[in-house]
Design a protein around this motif. Sequence first.
Motif, PDB file in Angstrom:
ATOM      1  N   LEU A  89     -76.485 140.951  63.855  1.00 51.65           N
ATOM      2  CA  LEU A  89     -77.330 141.305  62.717  1.00 51.65           C
ATOM      3  C   LEU A  89     -77.818 140.065  61.960  1.00 51.65           C
ATOM      4  O   LEU A  89     -78.909 140.076  61.382  1.00 51.65           O
ATOM      5  CB  LEU A  89     -76.576 142.229  61.758  1.00 51.65           C
ATOM      6  CG  LEU A  89     -76.459 143.692  62.172  1.00 51.65           C
ATOM      7  CD1 LEU A  89     -75.623 144.464  61.157  1.00 51.65           C
ATOM      8  CD2 LEU A  89     -77.832 144.334  62.326  1.00 51.65           C
ATOM      9  N   VAL A  90     -77.019 139.017  61.964  1.00 54.78           N
ATOM     10  CA  VAL A  90     -77.425 137.787  61.272  1.00 54.78           C
ATOM     11  C   VAL A  90     -78.646 137.186  61.961  1.00 54.78           C
ATOM     12  O   VAL A  90     -79.623 136.790  61.306  1.00 54.78           O
ATOM     13  CB  VAL A  90     -76.273 136.775  61.232  1.00 54.78           C
ATOM     14  CG1 VAL A  90     -76.725 135.494  60.541  1.00 54.78           C
ATOM     15  CG2 VAL A  90     -75.072 137.358  60.516  1.00 54.78           C
ATOM     16  N   THR A  91     -78.611 137.119  63.288  1.00 60.37           N
ATOM     17  CA  THR A  91     -79.764 136.615  64.032  1.00 60.37           C
ATOM     18  C   THR A  91     -80.977 137.510  63.809  1.00 60.37           C
ATOM     19  O   THR A  91     -82.102 137.022  63.621  1.00 60.37           O
ATOM     20  CB  THR A  91     -79.441 136.543  65.533  1.00 60.37           C
ATOM     21  OG1 THR A  91     -78.348 135.647  65.744  1.00 60.37           O
ATOM     22  CG2 THR A  91     -80.638 136.048  66.326  1.00 60.37           C
ATOM     23  N   ALA A  92     -80.753 138.833  63.827  1.00 58.88           N
ATOM     24  CA  ALA A  92     -81.848 139.776  63.592  1.00 58.88           C
ATOM     25  C   ALA A  92     -82.459 139.576  62.212  1.00 58.88           C
ATOM     26  O   ALA A  92     -83.689 139.567  62.056  1.00 58.88           O
ATOM     27  CB  ALA A  92     -81.338 141.211  63.748  1.00 58.88           C
ATOM     28  N   ALA A  93     -81.614 139.411  61.216  1.00 51.19           N
ATOM     29  CA  ALA A  93     -82.101 139.234  59.845  1.00 51.19           C
ATOM     30  C   ALA A  93     -82.826 137.902  59.687  1.00 51.19           C
ATOM     31  O   ALA A  93     -83.854 137.821  58.999  1.00 51.19           O
ATOM     32  CB  ALA A  93     -80.936 139.330  58.864  1.00 51.19           C
ATOM     33  N   LEU A  94     -82.299 136.849  60.298  1.00 46.51           N
ATOM     34  CA  LEU A  94     -82.974 135.555  60.258  1.00 46.51           C
ATOM     35  C   LEU A  94     -84.372 135.647  60.868  1.00 46.51           C
ATOM     36  O   LEU A  94     -85.360 135.172  60.291  1.00 46.51           O
ATOM     37  CB  LEU A  94     -82.152 134.510  61.015  1.00 46.51           C
ATOM     38  CG  LEU A  94     -81.082 133.742  60.252  1.00 46.51           C
ATOM     39  CD1 LEU A  94     -80.233 132.929  61.213  1.00 46.51           C
ATOM     40  CD2 LEU A  94     -81.700 132.847  59.196  1.00 46.51           C
ATOM     41  N   ALA A  95     -84.440 136.268  62.052  1.00 45.15           N
ATOM     42  CA  ALA A  95     -85.719 136.390  62.743  1.00 45.15           C
ATOM     43  C   ALA A  95     -86.698 137.239  61.937  1.00 45.15           C
ATOM     44  O   ALA A  95     -87.886 136.908  61.829  1.00 45.15           O
ATOM     45  CB  ALA A  95     -85.502 137.001  64.127  1.00 45.15           C
ATOM     46  N   PHE A  96     -86.207 138.320  61.354  1.00 44.76           N
ATOM     47  CA  PHE A  96     -87.078 139.212  60.588  1.00 44.76           C
ATOM     48  C   PHE A  96     -87.584 138.521  59.324  1.00 44.76           C
ATOM     49  O   PHE A  96     -88.764 138.643  58.971  1.00 44.76           O
ATOM     50  CB  PHE A  96     -86.308 140.483  60.233  1.00 44.76           C
ATOM     51  CG  PHE A  96     -87.169 141.568  59.650  1.00 44.76           C
ATOM     52  CD1 PHE A  96     -88.081 142.240  60.438  1.00 44.76           C
ATOM     53  CD2 PHE A  96     -87.069 141.912  58.309  1.00 44.76           C
ATOM     54  CE1 PHE A  96     -88.885 143.239  59.906  1.00 44.76           C
ATOM     55  CE2 PHE A  96     -87.869 142.905  57.763  1.00 44.76           C
ATOM     56  CZ  PHE A  96     -88.779 143.573  58.560  1.00 44.76           C
ATOM     57  N   TRP A  97     -86.705 137.830  58.642  1.00 40.34           N
ATOM     58  CA  TRP A  97     -87.111 137.095  57.439  1.00 40.34           C
ATOM     59  C   TRP A  97     -88.159 136.039  57.773  1.00 40.34           C
ATOM     60  O   TRP A  97     -89.184 135.929  57.096  1.00 40.34           O
ATOM     61  CB  TRP A  97     -85.896 136.450  56.783  1.00 40.34           C
ATOM     62  CG  TRP A  97     -86.247 135.558  55.632  1.00 40.34           C
ATOM     63  CD1 TRP A  97     -86.853 135.918  54.456  1.00 40.34           C
ATOM     64  CD2 TRP A  97     -86.039 134.144  55.559  1.00 40.34           C
ATOM     65  NE1 TRP A  97     -87.028 134.813  53.640  1.00 40.34           N
ATOM     66  CE2 TRP A  97     -86.537 133.708  54.298  1.00 40.34           C
ATOM     67  CE3 TRP A  97     -85.479 133.207  56.419  1.00 40.34           C
ATOM     68  CZ2 TRP A  97     -86.480 132.380  53.894  1.00 40.34           C
ATOM     69  CZ3 TRP A  97     -85.420 131.879  56.020  1.00 40.34           C
ATOM     70  CH2 TRP A  97     -85.923 131.483  54.773  1.00 40.34           C
ATOM     71  N   LEU A  98     -87.921 135.269  58.842  1.00 40.40           N
ATOM     72  CA  LEU A  98     -88.887 134.253  59.248  1.00 40.40           C
ATOM     73  C   LEU A  98     -90.205 134.886  59.679  1.00 40.40           C
ATOM     74  O   LEU A  98     -91.272 134.297  59.486  1.00 40.40           O
ATOM     75  CB  LEU A  98     -88.308 133.404  60.395  1.00 40.40           C
ATOM     76  CG  LEU A  98     -87.147 132.472  60.024  1.00 40.40           C
ATOM     77  CD1 LEU A  98     -86.561 131.834  61.270  1.00 40.40           C
ATOM     78  CD2 LEU A  98     -87.605 131.397  59.041  1.00 40.40           C
ATOM     79  N   SER A  99     -90.133 136.080  60.251  1.00 38.64           N
ATOM     80  CA  SER A  99     -91.347 136.769  60.683  1.00 38.64           C
ATOM     81  C   SER A  99     -92.238 137.129  59.509  1.00 38.64           C
ATOM     82  O   SER A  99     -93.462 137.214  59.659  1.00 38.64           O
ATOM     83  CB  SER A  99     -90.976 138.029  61.471  1.00 38.64           C
ATOM     84  OG  SER A  99     -92.120 138.654  62.011  1.00 38.64           O
ATOM     85  N   THR A 100     -91.632 137.357  58.352  1.00 35.81           N
ATOM     86  CA  THR A 100     -92.431 137.663  57.154  1.00 35.81           C
ATOM     87  C   THR A 100     -92.939 136.409  56.463  1.00 35.81           C
ATOM     88  O   THR A 100     -93.766 136.498  55.556  1.00 35.81           O
ATOM     89  CB  THR A 100     -91.600 138.480  56.139  1.00 35.81           C
ATOM     90  OG1 THR A 100     -90.496 137.691  55.681  1.00 35.81           O
ATOM     91  CG2 THR A 100     -91.089 139.765  56.765  1.00 35.81           C
TER      92      THR A 100
END
Length: 290
Positions: free
Chosen positions: A194-205
């Motif tokens: 989930l940490v990787t997912a959240a990092l990627a999602f945050w960077l995507s925004t």
Amino acid sequence: MSKLADRAEPVEVAEGYRAGRTLPFRVELVRQLKRRRTMVMGGVLFALPIILLIAFQVGGDPGGNNNRVNLMDTATASGANFAAVNLFSAAGFLLVIPVALFCGDTVASEASWSSLRYLLAAPVPRARLLWSKLAVGLSLSLAALVLLPIVALVVGTAAYGWGPLQLPTGGTLPTGTAAQRLLIVVVYIMVSQLVTAALAFWLSTRTDAPLGAVGGAVFLTIIGSVLDEVTALGDWRHFLPAHWQYAWLDAVQPQLQWTDMIQGTSISVTYALVLFALAFRGFARKDVVS
């Protein structure tokens, strides 16, 4: 001021418009499933167990050249062992890639195609767009994590037979118990990712470059793993999500141990919630021009 406010006309919207019905999960899921990167990543995960099987067939007994017994050495004991070994091989890095890809190549890809502003003008509320993108990204990530052990179990059972899970510490787990333990392993790996997912999602925004969001999340995840190897950090490493990424190994022991997995879950969920909140907060204020 109150009289002017009372005279203000209500904002008109199209008849039948419901903000909660825009960009439904099913539509976004179908869109993402049809993308080439989804098919390629599915093919890679499908091929990994076959590649490992060929490697074991060519190399022979995985534990024949050392006096220590670990999980890798039990790979050919049964289909369940082969599935567990595939998870062990992929959890450290390979499974990071689909999670970062499916969650990082979401909002940023729409921006790179110059379609993001048109989605918002449809109008799709910003929060609704993010929830839909995030739900699909996490769903595809979970599907990737489930696909690998299922394919490995089928391939391993065909090659080595159906049997109990042989433990590296000695003893075995019945097939029913082994299935439950493998399910716990998959769930924990998903939580730890989930940490990787959240990092990627945050960077995507934050960026219009999908490769930057995906690569940034993978890079930061690797940095976390490297820092965990620095023993000079002492107890500070306990605050790194990477420190607990293999806590699921306690699920393939004679007695199931929850302590490390609970600690790892609390760390991962805390980081993820903070990053997801930053993503929603930042995107709500972002000036979308692409």
